[in-house]
Design a protein around this motif. Structure first.
Motif, short mmCIF file in Angstrom:
data_model
loop_
_atom_site.label_atom_id
_atom_site.label_comp_id
_atom_site.label_asym_id
_atom_site.label_seq_id
_atom_site.Cartn_x
_atom_site.Cartn_y
_atom_site.Cartn_z
N ALA A 1 0.84 -1.19 0.00
CA ALA A 1 0.00 0.00 0.00
C ALA A 1 0.88 1.24 0.00
O ALA A 1 1.98 1.25 0.57
N SER A 2 0.38 2.30 -0.63
CA SER A 2 1.09 3.59 -0.58
C SER A 2 0.08 4.69 -0.82
O SER A 2 -1.05 4.43 -1.22
N VAL A 3 0.50 5.93 -0.54
CA VAL A 3 -0.42 7.06 -0.68
C VAL A 3 0.36 8.22 -1.29
O VAL A 3 1.53 8.44 -0.98
N ASP A 4 -0.30 8.97 -2.17
CA ASP A 4 0.41 10.11 -2.79
C ASP A 4 0.01 11.42 -2.09
O ASP A 4 -0.76 11.41 -1.12
N ALA A 5 0.52 12.51 -2.60
CA ALA A 5 0.39 13.80 -1.91
C ALA A 5 -1.04 14.32 -1.87
O ALA A 5 -1.37 15.19 -1.05
N ILE A 6 -1.93 13.81 -2.73
CA ILE A 6 -3.33 14.25 -2.71
C ILE A 6 -4.20 13.20 -2.02
O ILE A 6 -5.43 13.34 -1.96
N GLY A 7 -3.54 12.16 -1.46
CA GLY A 7 -4.28 11.20 -0.64
C GLY A 7 -4.79 9.99 -1.39
O GLY A 7 -5.49 9.16 -0.81
N ASN A 8 -4.48 9.89 -2.68
CA ASN A 8 -4.88 8.69 -3.42
C ASN A 8 -4.15 7.48 -2.83
O ASN A 8 -2.93 7.52 -2.66
N VAL A 9 -4.89 6.42 -2.51
CA VAL A 9 -4.30 5.22 -1.93
C VAL A 9 -4.15 4.16 -3.02
O VAL A 9 -5.10 3.91 -3.77
N LEU B 1 -2.78 0.10 -4.02
CA LEU B 1 -2.28 -1.23 -3.66
C LEU B 1 -1.59 -1.77 -4.90
O LEU B 1 -2.24 -1.91 -5.95
N ASP B 2 -0.28 -2.04 -4.78
CA ASP B 2 0.50 -2.45 -5.95
C ASP B 2 0.88 -3.92 -5.86
O ASP B 2 1.54 -4.34 -4.90
N LEU B 3 0.48 -4.67 -6.89
CA LEU B 3 0.93 -6.07 -7.03
C LEU B 3 2.10 -6.08 -8.01
O LEU B 3 1.97 -5.54 -9.12
N PRO B 4 3.21 -6.68 -7.64
CA PRO B 4 4.34 -6.69 -8.59
C PRO B 4 4.05 -7.59 -9.79
O PRO B 4 3.27 -8.54 -9.70
N GLY B 5 4.68 -7.31 -10.93
CA GLY B 5 4.64 -8.19 -12.09
C GLY B 5 6.02 -8.84 -12.25
O GLY B 5 6.96 -8.49 -11.56
N PRO C 1 2.44 -0.24 -14.71
CA PRO C 1 1.36 -1.11 -14.23
C PRO C 1 0.04 -0.88 -14.98
O PRO C 1 -0.22 0.21 -15.48
N VAL C 2 -0.78 -1.91 -14.96
CA VAL C 2 -2.20 -1.77 -15.29
C VAL C 2 -2.88 -1.35 -13.98
O VAL C 2 -2.54 -1.85 -12.91
N VAL C 3 -3.81 -0.39 -14.08
CA VAL C 3 -4.42 0.16 -12.86
C VAL C 3 -5.95 0.09 -12.96
O VAL C 3 -6.51 0.32 -14.04
N GLY D 1 -4.32 -18.27 -9.53
CA GLY D 1 -2.92 -18.70 -9.61
C GLY D 1 -2.18 -18.17 -10.81
O GLY D 1 -1.21 -18.75 -11.28
N LEU D 2 -2.67 -17.02 -11.35
CA LEU D 2 -2.04 -16.47 -12.55
C LEU D 2 -0.79 -15.68 -12.18
O LEU D 2 -0.79 -14.92 -11.20
N SER D 3 0.22 -15.83 -12.99
CA SER D 3 1.43 -15.02 -12.82
C SER D 3 1.34 -13.84 -13.77
O SER D 3 1.06 -14.01 -14.96
N LEU D 4 1.53 -12.61 -13.26
CA LEU D 4 1.36 -11.40 -14.08
C LEU D 4 2.71 -10.93 -14.61
O LEU D 4 3.68 -10.84 -13.85
N ARG D 5 2.75 -10.60 -15.91
CA ARG D 5 3.98 -10.04 -16.46
C ARG D 5 4.08 -8.57 -16.02
O ARG D 5 5.13 -8.09 -15.58
N ARG D 6 2.96 -7.86 -16.13
CA ARG D 6 2.94 -6.44 -15.76
C ARG D 6 2.53 -6.28 -14.30
O ARG D 6 1.69 -7.04 -13.83
N PRO D 7 3.01 -5.26 -13.64
CA PRO D 7 2.44 -4.90 -12.33
C PRO D 7 0.96 -4.53 -12.48
O PRO D 7 0.53 -4.11 -13.55
N LEU D 8 0.24 -4.71 -11.38
CA LEU D 8 -1.20 -4.40 -11.36
C LEU D 8 -1.48 -3.59 -10.10
O LEU D 8 -1.05 -3.98 -9.01
N SER D 9 -2.17 -2.47 -10.24
CA SER D 9 -2.45 -1.62 -9.08
C SER D 9 -3.95 -1.38 -8.93
O SER D 9 -4.68 -1.29 -9.92
#
Lengths: 423, 423
Positions: free
Chosen positions: A67-75, A77-81, A88-90, A124-132
């Motif tokens: 989890a992370s948050v930016d300066a305007i408060g958008n939260v 959740l990042d899954l690595p690829g 990432p796909v978001v 059980g899928l492995s992602l090539r790209r990150p997914l947020s």
């Protein structure tokens, strides 16, 4: 494990969506800001909105996400690829509501994204790209106007400091409410992240807030874009006189003129395809006495269409009509504002079509009549949306309601499409 | 001396009307309650209205008349006739004004009557019938609503005590203001007189408060009656929806329905003779937001016509129209109030026509669109009115204006007609 580029993988991800989990999350989130009438009042950056963010951030761990948050408060959740160099796909939407809002507007898009991440994990899928997954700050604009603050600041469409300076009705600035929110996330150990990070694609699921899908009896729709909207103010000026003493031949009745002009404008906007949205929502009569002929009428026009050329052509024909004499009165038509239509990414829309087909879901295309965070994301990366039906088109209301089956169908299509995009 | 039954006598009386005296009286009376903008604020039974009554009563002596006041404060100047057993001919109007009123509404009718009495004296005519000048209390209803108090109580149309109980915005009752007025007249030695005394005829001169005579470029008009007026409230109910998301085919737009119904009602009221007065003066839209399809529109109708059968027929056709569906919306039409038309005395109207002819005055007939004290007198004795033009039809306004030439022409016709009636 095979990459989920084929139809069977898409179906497997879709089937991994769990209606019970989604229903549970909807009920749980509705307790944060619950109203006695069954609705939700979770205003941007209020205590409930902050608790909702903390809850969302807590879901990261079980997903193997951060989890992370930016300066305007958008939260986020990042899954690595598998390939960390790829953007990432978001997916996501917003957690804030109207003061007398419902359980679905915004919240469903975040929770559908959360369930999609779980479905991808469970399949059980492995992602090539990150997914947020993202929850954008202050989409509604009900407490701090205008809305879509989080997505607009993230995409660089609005300035962070100007947005922080917006005040609510009690005089509290968005900035000071935001600082409280960030402090709570800091205390929970949620790290900061930069604005404007690159994205491969953005997909937002939302309730339709209109009647089209319900009327068509389909569980989901693929949104091709967001209509443009032009607002106009029309003033018709005649002359005030005594209702009892002034013969018809000597009248210049602004209300008579305004009704006739309104009917002609409405007729000019009538299209066989029923794509033009023409609404006169305000109509003020002056002096407004039963026994006085109206001197002046001022009315609004809200005009929407997906095609900017159509908006231009209608504006020109409206100006011609306003230039005529109406029951002996003069009229003026003043453009107040215009937001250009947004066409979503055709490859992305096509991918959604194809995935719906693979899942055997009837998913007609439609335009969004309302605004969403996706309008800003469309300038940042390829973007599209999914709509699910809402009962009677009702939204911004405690009775706002989407059938669980439809919410699940939309979530299945979202999950399978995200899987394809990340493959 | 010959009785003034022939045309030459009528002309002699008319010629005895003195424009300078009338102009002087108009200017003098306008100082009582003068506004900085040139208008007059002489509210019923206020200090200026009491001073105006005292001034009027003082004029009795030089005319050989006697002043008196009744229980509702109406002031009379009575000239004796040769036959004291005959009921008097009466003329007059009112001295009170609107808060931002002009110099002519009401006042001109009293001053024209006063000048007519002088002209009869100066022409040396001997009257067989008594002749009275009256100023009715609280015609305007601006301070104490409703108006026409003096004439209504005099004629027995309203109860004196109920009328005395009416309060102004400051909480003062009409009765207590009236008692102050009567005390001032008592102190000046003005005796009381009974209510409801018989009259042979009543003639009231007034400004038209409409545009007809000015447009026709005539100095005076003979009023045949007072239009009836019916007020209605129309409600059109559709359903509120989002302006951006609701296709035209699924809308029930109350404003679209209301504009169409309003146009059809207006068309139903259109007559070739231009005698129907149809006005929609208020038009309220709910919820009244630019981006929301209106759920409900409520509008008023003010309908006037001299003929009760026409009012009935129009009401029936309005009800039929309201019963139809308008842009998918339901409508209801509710009668709020109705005042029957009043036809003035035909012999009296004919006498005014004939006298105008004798004076070589163009004096077309017309209906009154507004109410006057004469509406009550018409149930008490043969009654008619004379109108003089007012500029742009403007009344109840500081800029209210009648050309002196027109005021004089009207006064000549009034004086000559009174002479005939008293002969």
């Amino acid at each position: 494990m095979a990459m989920p580029t084929d139809s069977s993988d898409a179906r497997a991800v879709g089937e991994a969506v769990d209606p019970t989990r989604l229903e549970h999350d909807l009920a749980l989130l509705a307790t944060l800001g619950a109203r006695d009438d069954g609705g939700v009042a979770r205003l941007a950056l209020d205590a409930n909105d902050i608790r909702a963010r903390l809850w969302l951030a807590e879901q990261a761990e079980s997903l193997g996400a951060s989890a992370s948050v930016d300066a305007i408060g958008n939260v986020f959740l990042d899954l690595p690829g598998r390939d960390p160099t790829l953007a990432p796909v978001v997916t996501g939407s917003h957690l804030d509501s109207q003061p007398a809002g419902g359980r679905y507007d915004g919240a469903l898009g975040v929770l559908a994204g959360l369930e999609a991440l779980r479905a991808l994990r469970d399949a059980g899928l492995s992602l090539r790209r990150p997914l947020s997954l993202v929850s954008w700050t202050n989409e509604e604009g009900a407490r701090f106007a205008p809305g879509t603050s989080g997505s607009a600041v993230f995409c660089g469409v609005r300035d962070l400091n100007e947005t922080r300076a917006i005040r609510d009705a009690a005089g509290t600035s968005l900035g000071s409410a935001l600082d409280e929110c960030l402090a709570a996330l800091d205390a929970a150990g949620i790290p900061r992240r930069p604005l404007a990070t690159p994205m491969h694609a953005f997909l937002e699921l939302h309730i339709e807030q209109g009647p089209i899908l319900e009327q068509a009896r389909v569980p989901v729709g693929v949104v091709e874009g967001i209509q443009g909207v032009s607002w106009f103010e029309v003033t018709v000026t005649g002359s005030a006189n005594h209702a009892g003493t002034t013969p018809r031949a000597l009248r210049r009745d602004a209300l008579e003129g305004a009704c006739a002009l309104a009917a002609s404008l409405r007729e000019a906007a009538r299209d066989d395809a029923d794509q033009v949205r023409f609404t006169i929502g305000t109509f003020e009569v002056s002096p407004g006495a039963v026994n006085t002929i109206p001197e002046r009428v001022t009315f609004s026009i809200d005009l929407r269409h997906p095609d900017p050329a159509t908006l231009d052509a209608l504006t020109a024909s409206f100006q011609l009509l306003a230039g005529q004499s109406w029951a002996g009165c003069q009229a003026t038509l003043t453009p107040l504002s215009r937001i250009a239509p947004v066409a979503f990414s055709l490859p992305l829309v096509t991918l959604l079509d194809d995935t719906a087909h693979d899942l055997s879901l009837a998913a007609p295309r439609l335009m969004s009549g309302a605004f969403h965070d996706a309008i800003h994301l469309a300038g940042h990366c390829p973007t599209a949306m999914l709509f699910v039906p809402c009962h009677n088109g009702l939204s911004h209301h405690p009775d706002e309601y989407t059938e669980l089956d439809d919410a699940v169908a939309g979530t299945r299509l979202l999950a399978a499409s995200l899987a394809r995009l990340c493959a």
